[in-house]
Motif scaffolding. Structure first.
Motif, PDB file in Angstrom:
ATOM      1  N   ARG A   1       2.091   4.187 -16.712  1.00 38.03           N
ATOM      2  CA  ARG A   1       3.030   3.748 -16.098  1.00 38.03           C
ATOM      3  C   ARG A   1       2.816   3.170 -14.725  1.00 38.03           C
ATOM      4  N   CYS A   2       2.930   4.058 -13.816  1.00 36.94           N
ATOM      5  CA  CYS A   2       3.017   3.780 -12.700  1.00 36.94           C
ATOM      6  C   CYS A   2       0.801   2.809 -12.526  1.00 36.94           C
ATOM      7  N   VAL A   3       0.320   3.561 -13.022  1.00 38.40           N
ATOM      8  CA  VAL A   3      -0.694   2.594 -13.122  1.00 38.40           C
ATOM      9  C   VAL A   3      -1.019   0.884 -13.427  1.00 38.40           C
ATOM     10  N   ALA A   4       0.047   0.597 -14.646  1.00 42.51           N
ATOM     11  CA  ALA A   4      -0.150  -0.628 -14.872  1.00 42.51           C
ATOM     12  C   ALA A   4       1.167  -1.052 -14.028  1.00 42.51           C
ATOM     13  N   MET A   5       2.347  -0.309 -13.533  1.00 40.78           N
ATOM     14  CA  MET A   5       3.077  -0.758 -12.429  1.00 40.78           C
ATOM     15  C   MET A   5       2.435  -1.080 -11.245  1.00 40.78           C
ATOM     16  N   ALA A   6       1.746  -0.488 -10.944  1.00 44.60           N
ATOM     17  CA  ALA A   6       0.641  -1.090  -9.779  1.00 44.60           C
ATOM     18  C   ALA A   6       0.481  -2.292  -9.311  1.00 44.60           C
ATOM     19  N   LEU A   7      -0.565  -2.043 -10.716  1.00 46.11           N
ATOM     20  CA  LEU A   7      -1.578  -2.617 -11.281  1.00 46.11           C
ATOM     21  C   LEU A   7      -0.744  -4.079 -11.416  1.00 46.11           C
ATOM     22  N   GLN A   8       0.740  -4.599 -11.684  1.00 45.17           N
ATOM     23  CA  GLN A   8       1.059  -5.509 -12.186  1.00 45.17           C
ATOM     24  C   GLN A   8       1.377  -6.445 -10.645  1.00 45.17           C
ATOM     25  N   LYS A   9       2.603  -5.376  -9.506  1.00 43.17           N
ATOM     26  CA  LYS A   9       2.607  -5.635  -8.730  1.00 43.17           C
ATOM     27  C   LYS A   9       2.116  -5.737  -7.904  1.00 43.17           C
ATOM     28  N   GLY A  10       0.704  -5.524  -7.850  1.00 41.07           N
ATOM     29  CA  GLY A  10      -0.312  -5.395  -6.228  1.00 41.07           C
ATOM     30  C   GLY A  10      -0.333  -5.114  -5.551  1.00 41.07           C
ATOM     31  N   ILE A  11      -0.088  -3.270  -5.661  1.00 44.04           N
ATOM     32  CA  ILE A  11       0.503  -2.109  -4.687  1.00 44.04           C
ATOM     33  C   ILE A  11      -0.625  -1.527  -4.913  1.00 44.04           C
ATOM     34  N   ALA A  12      -1.535  -1.207  -3.870  1.00 40.29           N
ATOM     35  CA  ALA A  12      -2.446  -0.563  -3.954  1.00 40.29           C
ATOM     36  C   ALA A  12      -2.179   1.184  -3.778  1.00 40.29           C
ATOM     37  N   ILE A  13      -2.608   2.039  -4.392  1.00 41.66           N
ATOM     38  CA  ILE A  13      -2.756   3.471  -4.100  1.00 41.66           C
ATOM     39  C   ILE A  13      -3.175   4.366  -3.411  1.00 41.66           C
ATOM     40  N   TYR A  14      -3.577   5.246  -2.302  1.00 44.62           N
ATOM     41  CA  TYR A  14      -4.587   6.428  -2.092  1.00 44.62           C
ATOM     42  C   TYR A  14      -3.558   7.149  -1.348  1.00 44.62           C
ATOM     43  N   SER A  15      -4.990   8.248  -1.940  1.00 42.94           N
ATOM     44  CA  SER A  15      -4.582   9.458  -1.956  1.00 42.94           C
ATOM     45  C   SER A  15      -5.147  10.253  -0.759  1.00 42.94           C
TER      46      SER A  15
ATOM     47  N   LEU B   1       0.674  -1.316  -0.063  1.00 44.17           N
ATOM     48  CA  LEU B   1       0.308   0.338   0.130  1.00 44.17           C
ATOM     49  C   LEU B   1       0.927   0.719   0.402  1.00 44.17           C
ATOM     50  N   ILE B   2       0.287   1.806  -1.328  1.00 44.23           N
ATOM     51  CA  ILE B   2       0.841   3.414  -0.674  1.00 44.23           C
ATOM     52  C   ILE B   2      -0.026   4.978  -0.632  1.00 44.23           C
ATOM     53  N   VAL B   3       0.474   4.981   0.036  1.00 46.68           N
ATOM     54  CA  VAL B   3      -0.190   6.559   0.729  1.00 46.68           C
ATOM     55  C   VAL B   3       0.002   7.629   0.458  1.00 46.68           C
ATOM     56  N   SER B   4      -0.110   8.144  -0.767  1.00 49.55           N
ATOM     57  CA  SER B   4       0.097   9.644  -1.667  1.00 49.55           C
ATOM     58  C   SER B   4      -0.627  11.141  -0.831  1.00 49.55           C
ATOM     59  N   HIS B   5       0.291  11.837  -1.182  1.00 49.14           N
ATOM     60  CA  HIS B   5      -0.732  12.845  -0.439  1.00 49.14           C
ATOM     61  C   HIS B   5      -1.236  13.728  -1.907  1.00 49.14           C
ATOM     62  N   HIS B   6      -0.395  13.848  -3.183  1.00 44.78           N
ATOM     63  CA  HIS B   6      -1.020  14.146  -4.591  1.00 44.78           C
ATOM     64  C   HIS B   6      -1.555  12.712  -5.525  1.00 44.78           C
ATOM     65  N   PRO B   7      -2.831  13.384  -5.345  1.00 44.61           N
ATOM     66  CA  PRO B   7      -2.850  11.945  -6.575  1.00 44.61           C
ATOM     67  C   PRO B   7      -2.356  11.455  -7.287  1.00 44.61           C
ATOM     68  N   LEU B   8      -2.096   9.999  -7.799  1.00 41.13           N
ATOM     69  CA  LEU B   8      -1.785   9.045  -9.038  1.00 41.13           C
ATOM     70  C   LEU B   8      -2.649   9.686  -9.906  1.00 41.13           C
ATOM     71  N   ILE B   9      -4.087   9.317 -10.122  1.00 39.51           N
ATOM     72  CA  ILE B   9      -5.147   9.358 -11.123  1.00 39.51           C
ATOM     73  C   ILE B   9      -5.820  10.758 -11.117  1.00 39.51           C
ATOM     74  N   PHE B  10      -5.220  12.075 -11.044  1.00 35.96           N
ATOM     75  CA  PHE B  10      -5.738  13.308 -10.690  1.00 35.96           C
ATOM     76  C   PHE B  10      -7.051  13.567 -12.041  1.00 35.96           C
ATOM     77  N   ARG B  11      -6.888  13.024 -13.446  1.00 37.61           N
ATOM     78  CA  ARG B  11      -8.084  12.911 -14.135  1.00 37.61           C
ATOM     79  C   ARG B  11      -7.995  11.847 -14.830  1.00 37.61           C
ATOM     80  N   PRO B  12      -9.532  12.101 -16.014  1.00 40.45           N
ATOM     81  CA  PRO B  12      -9.278  10.692 -16.282  1.00 40.45           C
ATOM     82  C   PRO B  12      -8.633   9.699 -17.275  1.00 40.45           C
ATOM     83  N   LEU B  13      -8.780   8.822 -17.125  1.00 41.75           N
ATOM     84  CA  LEU B  13      -7.875   7.984 -17.993  1.00 41.75           C
ATOM     85  C   LEU B  13      -8.883   7.126 -19.362  1.00 41.75           C
TER      86      LEU B  13
END
Length: 260
Positions: A84-98, A61-73
């Motif tokens: 690239r970050c979205v694909a990498m996080a999904l591939q590695k099974g890492i959740a992201i919360y902002s 789990l990564i908790v960030s201040h700035h959202p990775l997904i800020f605008r619609p993809l």
């Protein structure tokens, strides 16, 4: 502990309804219900380096201040850093919360943390929300008045920056300080209205500096520099609620701006 438990803790401190209408705080990637947390990595910005760091440290789990997904993809093809970050996080099974503007606007949030680092007293919201649940920016008092030059030196030391952009005020002392981390120049007029001697932020449009030299000191640190202690705040929130939770702070400086 489930990822959902971490999200609930963060949203208890900084409820999602406090975020600005343009924002996209909250869960970015991952499943909160089923996944156990192996570790949490805290950062300001999600980059490929940070995701690899999370994997190395055994954090799912990564908790960030700035959202990775800020605008619609519209697609994920790897053409942009976000894709690239979205694909990498999904591939590695890492959740992201902002936790973004909801953390900025929360009582005790990002701006209160900045005020704490400066040792301000009587800190309150600069622009309270109509419902009283949060607000934008804060204003408070230094323990004792200092000259504008001394205050600028304090900023450079406290935030470990080599330079502070500022105007040249005519007043002799700074006692009341208004501030907003990140891009906060929208609060400059409110700072003037409330009689602040100084206004501190992370970004300021060039033309906003003009005409205020007789009113207050304007000091600008840089966006990343002004919010760097957000990671410490997130760590404090999670540790107080879950003392046994494994929480790490990124060792990577994700500031994309270099000053030579």
């Amino acid at each position: 502990m489930k990822i959902k438990d971490v999200a609930v803790t963060l949203e208890r401190f900084a409820p999602l309804p406090l975020q600005e209408s343009y924002d996209n705080a909250g869960l970015q990637i991952g499943l909160t219900e089923a996944e156990d947390v192996s570790g949490v990595l805290l950062c300001l910005d999600v980059t490929e380096e940070v995701i690899c760091e999370a994997e190395r440290q055994g954090c799912n789990l990564i908790v960030s201040h700035h959202p990775l997904i800020f605008r619609p993809l519209r697609h994920i093809t790897g053409q942009t850093q976000v894709e690239r970050c979205v694909a990498m996080a999904l591939q590695k099974g890492i959740a992201i919360y902002s936790a973004h503007t909801n953390l900025d606007n929360a009582p005790g949030g990002v701006n209160f943390m900045i005020a704490e680092k400066l040792g301000l007293d009587n800190v309150r919201f600069l622009q309270p929300a109509a419902n009283g649940a949060g607000g934008s920016g804060v204003i408070g008092n230094l323990p004792s008045a200092v000259s504008p030059a001394e205050f600028v030196k304090t900023l450079a030391s406290t935030f470990n920056v080599e330079s502070v952009m500022h105007n040249t005020p005519t007043m002799s002392q700074v006692h009341t300080v208004a501030l907003c981390g990140g891009a906060g120049d929208f609060l400059l007029d409110e700072a003037v209205k409330q009689g602040a001697d100084a206004f501190l932020t992370g970004e300021m449009s060039y033309h906003r500096y003009f005409g205020h030299e007789h009113e207050l000191l304007i000091a600008v640190l840089g966006h990343y520099q002004s919010e760097q202690y957000t990671i410490e705040l997130l760590h404090r929130i999670l540790h107080e609620a879950h003392p046994t939770l494994r929480v790490l702070e990124t060792t990577i400086n994700t500031n994309p701006i270099t000053i030579n």
